[in-house]
Write an enzyme that holds these catalytic residues in place. Structure first.
Site, PDB file in Angstrom:
ATOM      1  N   ASP A  20       0.864  -1.166   0.000  1.00 26.35           N
ATOM      2  CA  ASP A  20       0.000   0.000   0.000  1.00 26.35           C
ATOM      3  C   ASP A  20       0.916   1.236   0.000  1.00 26.35           C
ATOM      4  O   ASP A  20       2.109   1.131   0.296  1.00 26.35           O
ATOM      5  CB  ASP A  20      -0.884  -0.036   1.251  1.00 26.35           C
ATOM      6  CG  ASP A  20      -1.717   1.213   1.412  1.00 26.35           C
ATOM      7  OD1 ASP A  20      -2.421   1.584   0.468  1.00 26.35           O
ATOM      8  OD2 ASP A  20      -1.642   1.828   2.490  1.00 26.35           O
ATOM      9  N   ASP A 183      -1.486  -0.849   5.994  1.00 23.58           N
ATOM     10  CA  ASP A 183      -1.706  -0.238   7.301  1.00 23.58           C
ATOM     11  C   ASP A 183      -3.154  -0.282   7.755  1.00 23.58           C
ATOM     12  O   ASP A 183      -3.464   0.170   8.860  1.00 23.58           O
ATOM     13  CB  ASP A 183      -1.261   1.228   7.274  1.00 23.58           C
ATOM     14  CG  ASP A 183      -2.142   2.063   6.343  1.00 23.58           C
ATOM     15  OD1 ASP A 183      -2.229   1.711   5.147  1.00 23.58           O
ATOM     16  OD2 ASP A 183      -2.746   3.044   6.801  1.00 23.58           O
TER      17      ASP A 183
END
Length: 227
Positions: A20, A183
């Site tokens: 990400d 995350d």
């Protein structure tokens, strides 16, 4: 993989690592918040500020704007107002996508080391694709990734597994040999649904919730722990 001595056990047998971007590799909230504030100010609405925006990031820029408008108005905004505000946001963000954005500690070391092992690195973010290259180039990381997918690159985005399965198929790597690093619960959900192993970092954006509660296969305080 070559040079794997001392690397994190979750990397055993992994040939492709998907990362990400926002909240995992970079803290982009200061620049995102500035663009949101400016967009709402253009529409004569109160600016939410960085603290609120930090809890709204992660589902793409349109959802970010919808949340900002809901906060400003106390109700869901009509689609036309969302479109106008989103257009203003894109204009402002394009002017300074890297003014205050910073790389998290350990990111460069991890990416350098992983690339050195011969693993395929891909970027899978819900950020609009147009903003990926400027940020990666700003931090001189563009050459690390073999594929970059934004939230508008395919017909579906995270937490749907499509971007991850697309990346695995693109490089002919079975999902069991892939790792998703993120995350938020959306990263973990997408990785799990795609059949990837999952690794979480606790310092990013997860709507105020601990990402460990999403049940990733592992958690590291810094990506440097991978290598």
């Amino acid at each position: 993989m070559k040079g794997d001595i001392g690397m994190h056990p979750l990397l055993d047998g992994i040939r492709l690592v998907a990362f990400d971007l926002d909240g995992t590799l970079v803290d982009s909230v200061p620049d995102l918040a500035a663009a949101v504030d400016d967009a709402l100010s253009d529409l004569e609405m109160p600016a939410p500020g960085e603290r609120k925006v930090r809890d709204w990031v992660g589902n793409g820029s349109m959802v970010l704007i919808e949340r900002a408008l809901r906060d400003a108005q106390g109700r869901d905004a009509d689609p036309e107002l969302c479109r106008q505000a989103h257009d203003r946001f894109l204009v402002h963000y394009a002017q300074r996508p890297c003014s205050a954005t910073r790389l998290y500690p350990g990111v460069r070391e991890a990416l350098d080391a992983l690339r050195g092992t011969g693993r395929i690195l891909v970027l899978v973010t819900n950020k609009p694709e147009a903003f990926i290259a400027p940020i990666l180039e700003h931090f001189e990381l563009g050459g690390h990734f073999s594929l970059c997918l934004g939230g508008d690159s395919l017909v579906r985005r995270k937490p749907d597994p499509l971007p991850l399965t697309h990346a695995a198929e693109r490089f002919a790597v079975p999902p069991s040999s892939c790792l998703m690093v993120g995350d938020s619960r959306h990263d973990i959900a997408a990785g799990r649904a795609a059949g990837f192993r999952t690794l979480a970092v606790p310092y990013g954006y997860n709507h105020g919730e601990p990402v460990a509660a999403s049940g990733p296969d592992g958690v590291v305080e810094s990506l440097k722990e991978l290598v």
